[in-house]
Scaffold this motif. Structure first.
Motif, PDB file in Angstrom:
ATOM      1  N   GLN A  40       0.821  -1.207   0.000  1.00 15.62           N
ATOM      2  CA  GLN A  40       0.000   0.000   0.000  1.00 15.62           C
ATOM      3  C   GLN A  40       0.858   1.262   0.000  1.00 15.62           C
ATOM      4  O   GLN A  40       0.556   2.240  -0.692  1.00 15.62           O
ATOM      5  CB  GLN A  40      -0.940  -0.011   1.213  1.00 15.62           C
ATOM      6  N   ILE A  41       1.945   1.251   0.770  1.00 19.74           N
ATOM      7  CA  ILE A  41       2.822   2.420   0.817  1.00 19.74           C
ATOM      8  C   ILE A  41       3.568   2.579  -0.507  1.00 19.74           C
ATOM      9  O   ILE A  41       3.761   3.701  -0.997  1.00 19.74           O
ATOM     10  CB  ILE A  41       3.798   2.315   2.000  1.00 19.74           C
ATOM     11  N   ARG A  42       3.965   1.469  -1.111  1.00 23.63           N
ATOM     12  CA  ARG A  42       4.640   1.548  -2.413  1.00 23.63           C
ATOM     13  C   ARG A  42       3.690   2.122  -3.465  1.00 23.63           C
ATOM     14  O   ARG A  42       4.092   2.954  -4.289  1.00 23.63           O
ATOM     15  CB  ARG A  42       5.121   0.155  -2.827  1.00 23.63           C
ATOM     16  N   GLN A  43       2.420   1.697  -3.423  1.00 29.26           N
ATOM     17  CA  GLN A  43       1.435   2.257  -4.351  1.00 29.26           C
ATOM     18  C   GLN A  43       1.252   3.761  -4.111  1.00 29.26           C
ATOM     19  O   GLN A  43       1.112   4.543  -5.065  1.00 29.26           O
ATOM     20  CB  GLN A  43       0.093   1.546  -4.189  1.00 29.26           C
ATOM     21  N   LEU A  44       1.264   4.163  -2.836  1.00 29.68           N
ATOM     22  CA  LEU A  44       1.109   5.581  -2.500  1.00 29.68           C
ATOM     23  C   LEU A  44       2.295   6.378  -3.038  1.00 29.68           C
ATOM     24  O   LEU A  44       2.118   7.468  -3.600  1.00 29.68           O
ATOM     25  CB  LEU A  44       0.983   5.748  -0.985  1.00 29.68           C
ATOM     26  N   GLU A  45       3.491   5.846  -2.871  1.00 27.63           N
ATOM     27  CA  GLU A  45       4.686   6.531  -3.384  1.00 27.63           C
ATOM     28  C   GLU A  45       4.633   6.652  -4.903  1.00 27.63           C
ATOM     29  O   GLU A  45       4.996   7.696  -5.465  1.00 27.63           O
ATOM     30  CB  GLU A  45       5.941   5.769  -2.950  1.00 27.63           C
TER      31      GLU A  45
END
Length: 294
Positions: A40-45
């Motif tokens: 999820q954080i990678r997608q946000l980045e």
């Protein structure tokens, strides 16, 4: 419109990880796997086209951009949390205790209460009439509406209504055996006053007759009682003009002199603890909107 849910999931994962500096603890908080948090954080980045974390051996740190985003997301989640608390307050019954001076309660607060009841039907307002400053540490008072000459210390306060004072009396006192023609004529009359106030002496100074001694003084701490006594011809009160428009319009009271003393005002006061509870906070925010002080 772009589906907002993936972004919200990413922000939630980011907020939890940044707050604890741990993907593992964030996963435990949100009830998902650590790989889900990382995803999820990678997608946000990727969505924001920035790097939010610096990943090192068993350590996690925010980048400069990450710190900026964390502070903004923290404010947003705090706001969401407050909104949910307010929804709970609107659904469940509960009360807010408010101390208020009698005159302000009758003339300013009472006409506005239907608006509060309509907006927050589940919240019961419990009023305690008082002319003293509230002691929030020693009572269950949530907020207080008080008159003060200057801003009260040791509490949060907002000026709701500045006050202007001038003598008021029944029309028949303008004529008769001791007519009121000039301020010094008050020496032939009874004045009505509050025991813990000294506004009469200040008004005498402003009117050019310092040290004037009226024929008699009657102490009445209840502001509504003083106004009623003045309307009955039992003396001259030093009234707050802002709260007397109805009495002037009906002719029940007159203002015999033009000299006006601008002094103090009615304040909303409360403690920091009150803002942490949803029902008192809703009342405080409503009062500030009604007065234009918010």
């Amino acid at each position: 419109m772009t589906n907002p849910h993936p972004l919200l999931h990413g922000l939630s994962a980011f907020h939890s990880a940044a707050r604890q500096m741990s993907f593992t603890k964030a996963a435990e908080d949100l009830g998902v796997s650590q790989s889900a948090i990382s995803h999820q954080i990678r997608q946000l980045e990727q969505r924001l086209k920035v790097q939010l974390f610096v990943r090192k051996h068993r350590q996690l740190a925010l980048t400069e951009v990450g710190w900026v985003l964390f502070h903004e997301v923290e404010k947003g989640f705090t706001h969401f949390s407050r909104g949910l608390e307010e929804i709970d307050a609107l659904k469940s019954s509960g009360s807010v205790r408010v101390d208020v001076t009698p005159r302000f309660a009758l003339k300013w607060l009472s006409p506005r209460l239907s608006g509060f009841s309509h907006a927050f039907p589940a919240i019961k307002l419990v009023y305690h009439q008082s002319t003293k400053s509230a002691d929030f540490a020693a009572s269950d008072t949530d907020a207080s509406l008080e008159w003060h000459l200057t801003e009260p210390p040791d509490r949060i306060s907002h000026l709701l209504l500045p006050t202007r004072f001038s003598p008021i009396c029944a029309p028949e006192l303008l004529d008769g055996p001791n007519p009121l023609r000039q301020p010094s004529d008050i020496r032939n009359h009874t004045v009505l006053y509050e025991r813990n106030g000294n506004t009469w002496s200040k008004w005498f100074e402003a009117a050019g007759c310092p040290g004037l001694t009226p024929a008699e003084g009657v102490a009445i701490d209840d502001g509504n009682f003083r106004v009623q006594a003045a309307m009955n011809g039992q003396g001259i009160d030093l009234g707050s003009l802002e709260l007397l428009t109805d009495e002037f319009a009906s002719g029940r009271l007159v203002q015999p002199f033009d000299t006006v003393l601008e002094a103090g005002g009615y304040y909303l006061t409360y403690s920091e603890e009150a803002l942490k509870r949803p029902r008192p906070r809703l009342f405080i925010e409503w009062i500030l909107r009604e007065s234009g002080a918010g």
